[in-house]
Enzyme design. Structure first.
Site, PDB file in Angstrom:
ATOM      1  CD  GLU A 336      -3.004  -0.681   2.413  1.00  0.00           C
ATOM      2  OE1 GLU A 336      -4.062  -1.313   2.427  1.00  0.00           O
ATOM      3  OE2 GLU A 336      -2.654   0.113   3.322  1.00  0.00           O
ATOM      4  CB  CYS A 337       0.652   4.311   0.119  1.00  0.00           C
ATOM      5  SG  CYS A 337       0.856   6.091  -0.153  1.00  0.00           S
ATOM      6  CB  ALA A 338       5.240   3.705   1.801  1.00  0.00           C
TER       7      ALA A 338
END
Length: 484
Positions: A336-338
């Site tokens: 997720e994301c990072a």
């Protein structure tokens, strides 16, 4: 069944009024007084709960009526507050501010009503005197179901200023439970996504929290606040528990979860759901550990700040190779994301894991907001058609492989639409083999099938994954010591 938990919601008319100062200070002050304090944060914020955990010694937990639905607010609260003498809930934005276009949904007011909790309003009084009564009266009367039971006046200039404020509020019917004078801000550095997380500055953060506790203890009526918390009625219903699968997996797979300063964005319930689904959760630090945990059969890489640590993450070449080998073996990977940035080919020119043939870079544009999402196809995390609500929060962009524009690959992870009344849809994320990578943050407690499906896939391929990890570790002579 009903459960009695003394509790307070700390709210404000707007962001910047001092909610975090008061909430964190109260948590630390009551903890120092010998109480077991359960910390909670309204909304999807990952950073404030880290400071709450430092103040209380307990895991900071989020309560988000948009991500999880209002029906889960009280059960998740009771789960997190088990065994506590007092619960303090820090609000988000202004008391009545919620998801755009959806009325009170996601607001502090909605959470306070679901919890039947008294609300204490933190008011920035620096530029007003008698008008404070009109402001407080408006907030107290706007929604009769919200019990606004006290005010803490922040940034008060002098004894005379305090006298004028108290005099004005005498007719409001809302008691003043604290007065905090103007003072130099307790040092809490910020950057592009808010406060710097505790994991990156633990010693300095501990000093800041202690200073907040002293300031709140000196300026607030802790006895009256505790009595107010005890006035909250019993909450009906059962505490949330992570559901167990109908049948346990054949093997108990090891799921490696990225942690450390670069990856601090994760909901506490995710690890609990993975364990309940049959996994052994092993936390590792991509900045420090040269290999994945022994027996790793799946990998979860959540949000955080890899852009801040890109050189250090890139320098850990043995781990980057191990992650690539794990993904190449067909082991499930959820990012997720990072995590998406870490799996990319490069981030601002620094080599990353190369699991996805995309490059990532920092941008000036902030992408922020709630989303509704549907899984476009089957993946190791979600079956096609699975519907979730999520949240985006980043200042980065990815440049995917040729053939598709935007933050999506040839096989996207999600079809997104914006929450509320804003029109627009887009495809987002990447599904490649057993890799599911996306910018979208999802609270798995709202859709436990994500954890169950992920662990099932990990168990199915555990032997192949373990061989790949062992081979990658052996190639570099890595000896992994699991963090405790």
């Amino acid at each position: 069944m009903s459960t009695t938990v003394p509790r307070l919601v700390i709210a404000a008319p707007s962001s910047g009024s001092g909610k975090t100062t008061v909430a964190t200070g109260l948590m630390a002050a009551f903890t120092a007084a010998g109480l077991t304090v359960s910390p909670h944060k309204v909304g999807p914020d990952y950073i404030d709960p880290g400071y709450h955990a430092l103040a209380t010694g307990r895991t900071g937990r989020n309560l988000d009526a948009y991500l999880c639905g209002p029906e889960l607010v009280a059960p998740l609260f009771l789960h997190g507050a088990a065994g506590a003498d007092l619960a303090v809930v820090e609000g988000v934005m202004g008391l009545y501010d919620g998801a755009a276009g959806l009325g009170e949904t996601g607001s502090t007011a909605q959470v306070a009503k679901e919890l039947r909790a008294p609300v204490v309003l933190v008011v920035d009084a620096s530029s007003q005197s008698r008008s404070v009564a009109a402001l407080v009266h408006g907030f107290a009367s706007w929604d009769p179901e919200v019990r606004l039971a006290g005010v803490i006046l922040n940034k008060v200039a002098s004894d005379r200023h305090e006298e004028l404020l108290r005099e004005a509020l005498e007719t409001s019917g809302v008691p003043v439970l604290g007065v905090l004078r103007r003072a130099p801000q307790v040092h809490a550095p910020s950057r592009h996504l808010g406060l710097v997380p505790v994991a990156e500055r633990r010693a300095e953060a501990a000093e800041a929290v202690a200073a907040l506790a002293e300031r709140v203890r000196a300026g607030c009526d802790l006895t009256a606040l505790l009595a107010l918390a005890h006035s909250a009625p019993p909450l009906p219903g059962e505490p949330w528990e992570p559901p167990a699968p109908a049948s346990a997996p054949r093997v108990r797979p090891v799921v490696a979860v990225a942690g450390g300063p670069a990856f601090t964005f994760s909901y506490a319930e995710h690890a609990e759901l993975l364990r309940a689904a049959g996994a052994e959760v092993a936390v590792f630090d991509p900045l420090r550990d040269a290999g994945l945990p022994p027996g790793t059969a799946g990998l979860v890489v959540g949000g955080g700040f890899p852009e801040v640590y890109a050189p250090e993450l890139s320098a850990n070449e043995p781990l980057r190779r191990a992650v690539a080998a794990l993904a190449g073996s067909g082991a499930p990977v959820a990012a997720e994301c990072a995590g998406l940035l870490y799996l990319a080919r490069e981030l601002d020119g620094a080599p990353m894991c190369g699991v996805l043939d995309v490059s990532a870079r920092m941008t000036e544009r902030l992408t922020l907001g709630y989303r509704e999402a549907v899984a476009v196809g089957d993946s190791a995390l979600a079956a096609a058609g699975t519907r979730v609500r999520g949240h985006e929060f980043h200042r980065t962009a990815v440049e995917p492989e040729a053939g598709r524009d935007g933050d999506a690959g040839a096989a996207p992870a999600w079809g997104l639409s914006w929450g509320g009344s804003r029109p627009g849809r887009r495809l987002e994320g990447f599904v490649r083999g057993a890799v599911h990578a996306s910018y979208l943050h999802v609270h798995w407690a709202a859709e436990p099938s994500l954890a169950r499906r992920f662990v099932e896939r990990c168990a199915e391929g555990a032997e192949n994954a373990e061989n790949a990890v062992n081979a990658a570790n052996a190639e570099k002579g890595v000896r992994y010591e699991r963090q405790r």
